[in-house]
Design a protein around this motif. Sequence first.
Motif, mmCIF file in Angstrom:
data_model
loop_
_atom_site.group_PDB
_atom_site.id
_atom_site.type_symbol
_atom_site.label_atom_id
_atom_site.label_comp_id
_atom_site.label_asym_id
_atom_site.label_seq_id
_atom_site.Cartn_x
_atom_site.Cartn_y
_atom_site.Cartn_z
ATOM 1 N N GLN A 21 0.828 -1.205 0.000
ATOM 2 C CA GLN A 21 0.000 0.000 0.000
ATOM 3 C C GLN A 21 0.860 1.251 0.000
ATOM 4 O O GLN A 21 0.580 2.205 -0.743
ATOM 5 C CB GLN A 21 -0.936 0.004 1.202
ATOM 6 C CG GLN A 21 -2.092 -0.955 1.067
ATOM 7 C CD GLN A 21 -2.990 -0.950 2.292
ATOM 8 O OE1 GLN A 21 -2.696 -0.311 3.285
ATOM 9 N NE2 GLN A 21 -4.077 -1.691 2.204
ATOM 10 N N LEU A 22 1.915 1.272 0.809
ATOM 11 C CA LEU A 22 2.803 2.429 0.827
ATOM 12 C C LEU A 22 3.534 2.586 -0.497
ATOM 13 O O LEU A 22 3.746 3.712 -0.960
ATOM 14 C CB LEU A 22 3.807 2.303 1.974
ATOM 15 C CG LEU A 22 3.241 2.474 3.374
ATOM 16 C CD1 LEU A 22 4.312 2.204 4.415
ATOM 17 C CD2 LEU A 22 2.674 3.866 3.553
ATOM 18 N N THR A 23 3.883 1.468 -1.135
ATOM 19 C CA THR A 23 4.546 1.539 -2.435
ATOM 20 C C THR A 23 3.626 2.165 -3.475
ATOM 21 O O THR A 23 4.043 3.031 -4.255
ATOM 22 C CB THR A 23 4.966 0.131 -2.884
ATOM 23 O OG1 THR A 23 5.826 -0.430 -1.883
ATOM 24 C CG2 THR A 23 5.690 0.175 -4.207
#
Length: 46
Positions: A21-23
């Motif tokens: 998700q952060l990527t």
Amino acid sequence: MDFLSSFSSSLGGLNWEVITQLTFVVLIMLAGPAVIFVLAFRGGDL
């Protein structure tokens, strides 16, 4: 062999959903300036 088993268990303990998700958030945040740069480079034409 003990090192490999501890290494694989530590990788399994990572929360891969949060990492992905952060990527994707980083990719989306970088897409905006990239589009502006491409538009400026091409003289405003898509």
